[in-house]
Write a protein that holds these residues in place. Structure first.
Motif, PDB file in Angstrom:
ATOM      1  N   MET A   1      44.523  44.115  34.486  1.00 43.54           N
ATOM      2  CA  MET A   1      43.557  43.600  33.303  1.00 43.54           C
ATOM      3  C   MET A   1      43.327  42.090  33.782  1.00 43.54           C
ATOM      4  O   MET A   1      44.107  41.657  34.337  1.00 43.54           O
ATOM      5  N   LYS A   2      42.233  41.479  33.268  1.00 43.98           N
ATOM      6  CA  LYS A   2      41.940  40.243  33.785  1.00 43.98           C
ATOM      7  C   LYS A   2      40.873  39.531  32.390  1.00 43.98           C
ATOM      8  O   LYS A   2      40.448  40.327  31.663  1.00 43.98           O
ATOM      9  N   GLY A  11      24.219  28.902  26.545  1.00 44.09           N
ATOM     10  CA  GLY A  11      24.954  27.910  27.543  1.00 44.09           C
ATOM     11  C   GLY A  11      26.445  27.740  26.871  1.00 44.09           C
ATOM     12  O   GLY A  11      27.028  26.686  27.405  1.00 44.09           O
ATOM     13  N   GLU A  12      26.768  28.413  25.941  1.00 44.65           N
ATOM     14  CA  GLU A  12      28.179  28.392  25.525  1.00 44.65           C
ATOM     15  C   GLU A  12      29.092  29.275  26.406  1.00 44.65           C
ATOM     16  O   GLU A  12      28.702  30.275  27.176  1.00 44.65           O
ATOM     17  N   PHE A  13      30.331  28.813  26.661  1.00 38.37           N
ATOM     18  CA  PHE A  13      31.276  29.398  27.456  1.00 38.37           C
ATOM     19  C   PHE A  13      31.836  30.596  26.568  1.00 38.37           C
ATOM     20  O   PHE A  13      32.436  30.316  25.448  1.00 38.37           O
ATOM     21  N   ARG A  14      32.044  31.747  27.193  1.00 35.77           N
ATOM     22  CA  ARG A  14      32.922  32.691  26.459  1.00 35.77           C
ATOM     23  C   ARG A  14      33.704  33.497  27.416  1.00 35.77           C
ATOM     24  O   ARG A  14      33.423  33.283  28.639  1.00 35.77           O
ATOM     25  N   PHE A  15      34.698  34.119  26.831  1.00 36.77           N
ATOM     26  CA  PHE A  15      35.430  34.971  27.911  1.00 36.77           C
ATOM     27  C   PHE A  15      35.515  36.352  27.636  1.00 36.77           C
ATOM     28  O   PHE A  15      35.256  36.717  26.280  1.00 36.77           O
ATOM     29  N   ARG A  16      35.882  37.275  28.605  1.00 36.14           N
ATOM     30  CA  ARG A  16      36.030  38.878  28.203  1.00 36.14           C
ATOM     31  C   ARG A  16      37.376  39.064  28.862  1.00 36.14           C
ATOM     32  O   ARG A  16      37.804  38.391  29.616  1.00 36.14           O
ATOM     33  N   ILE A  17      37.910  40.198  27.792  1.00 38.81           N
ATOM     34  CA  ILE A  17      39.293  40.517  28.588  1.00 38.81           C
ATOM     35  C   ILE A  17      38.778  41.993  29.336  1.00 38.81           C
ATOM     36  O   ILE A  17      38.314  42.894  28.371  1.00 38.81           O
ATOM     37  N   ASN A  21      39.732  49.287  35.082  1.00 32.75           N
ATOM     38  CA  ASN A  21      38.736  50.146  35.238  1.00 32.75           C
ATOM     39  C   ASN A  21      37.282  49.482  35.073  1.00 32.75           C
ATOM     40  O   ASN A  21      36.515  50.118  35.161  1.00 32.75           O
ATOM     41  N   GLY A  22      37.340  48.196  34.707  1.00 31.34           N
ATOM     42  CA  GLY A  22      35.924  47.313  34.483  1.00 31.34           C
ATOM     43  C   GLY A  22      35.592  47.584  33.228  1.00 31.34           C
ATOM     44  O   GLY A  22      34.561  46.960  32.681  1.00 31.34           O
ATOM     45  N   ASN A  23      36.149  48.283  32.148  1.00 28.88           N
ATOM     46  CA  ASN A  23      35.631  48.367  30.719  1.00 28.88           C
ATOM     47  C   ASN A  23      36.060  46.910  29.926  1.00 28.88           C
ATOM     48  O   ASN A  23      37.210  46.545  30.380  1.00 28.88           O
ATOM     49  N   ILE A  24      35.099  46.597  29.420  1.00 29.14           N
ATOM     50  CA  ILE A  24      35.375  45.259  28.492  1.00 29.14           C
ATOM     51  C   ILE A  24      36.109  45.557  27.230  1.00 29.14           C
ATOM     52  O   ILE A  24      35.540  46.459  26.531  1.00 29.14           O
ATOM     53  N   LEU A  25      37.291  44.993  27.181  1.00 30.40           N
ATOM     54  CA  LEU A  25      38.072  45.387  26.047  1.00 30.40           C
ATOM     55  C   LEU A  25      37.990  44.312  24.768  1.00 30.40           C
ATOM     56  O   LEU A  25      37.958  44.796  23.759  1.00 30.40           O
ATOM     57  N   ARG A  43      46.279  30.619  25.145  1.00 34.99           N
ATOM     58  CA  ARG A  43      46.897  31.073  23.897  1.00 34.99           C
ATOM     59  C   ARG A  43      47.432  32.506  23.854  1.00 34.99           C
ATOM     60  O   ARG A  43      48.330  32.927  23.335  1.00 34.99           O
ATOM     61  N   ILE A  44      46.069  33.528  24.011  1.00 39.42           N
ATOM     62  CA  ILE A  44      46.216  34.750  24.164  1.00 39.42           C
ATOM     63  C   ILE A  44      47.392  35.206  25.074  1.00 39.42           C
ATOM     64  O   ILE A  44      48.392  36.060  24.549  1.00 39.42           O
ATOM     65  N   ARG A  45      47.371  34.769  26.187  1.00 41.23           N
ATOM     66  CA  ARG A  45      48.308  35.161  27.233  1.00 41.23           C
ATOM     67  C   ARG A  45      49.873  34.849  26.724  1.00 41.23           C
ATOM     68  O   ARG A  45      50.802  35.642  26.937  1.00 41.23           O
ATOM     69  N   SER A  46      50.169  33.676  26.085  1.00 39.02           N
ATOM     70  CA  SER A  46      51.311  33.374  25.751  1.00 39.02           C
ATOM     71  C   SER A  46      51.657  34.065  24.288  1.00 39.02           C
ATOM     72  O   SER A  46      53.086  34.215  24.176  1.00 39.02           O
TER      73      SER A  46
END
Length: 59
Positions: A1-2, A11-17, A21-25, A43-46
């Motif tokens: 997972m990454k 222009g906003e910053f976003r992230f995906r988990i 297998n490449g699926n966006i969770l 924060r999510i990681r901790s």
């Protein structure tokens, strides 16, 4: 997972988990600063290991 950080069309910053297998969770809200997106990831990681699972499917 990454986690992946990207800039959206506004222009906003976003992230995906992203699963192995490449699926966006999951996708995040938009952040005006890249550091804010990184802080949310940190924060999510901790906190994720101790997160409760709430089953709302039962009455």
């Amino acid at each position: 997972m990454k986690f992946t950080i990207y800039k959206d069309a506004k222009g906003e910053f976003r992230f995906r988990i992203v699963a192995t297998n490449g699926n966006i969770l999951a996708s995040s809200q938009g952040y005006s600063a890249k550091a804010s997106a990184q802080n949310a990831i940190d924060r999510i990681r901790s906190d994720a290991a101790d997160a409760a699972v709430v089953d709302e499917t039962t009455a």
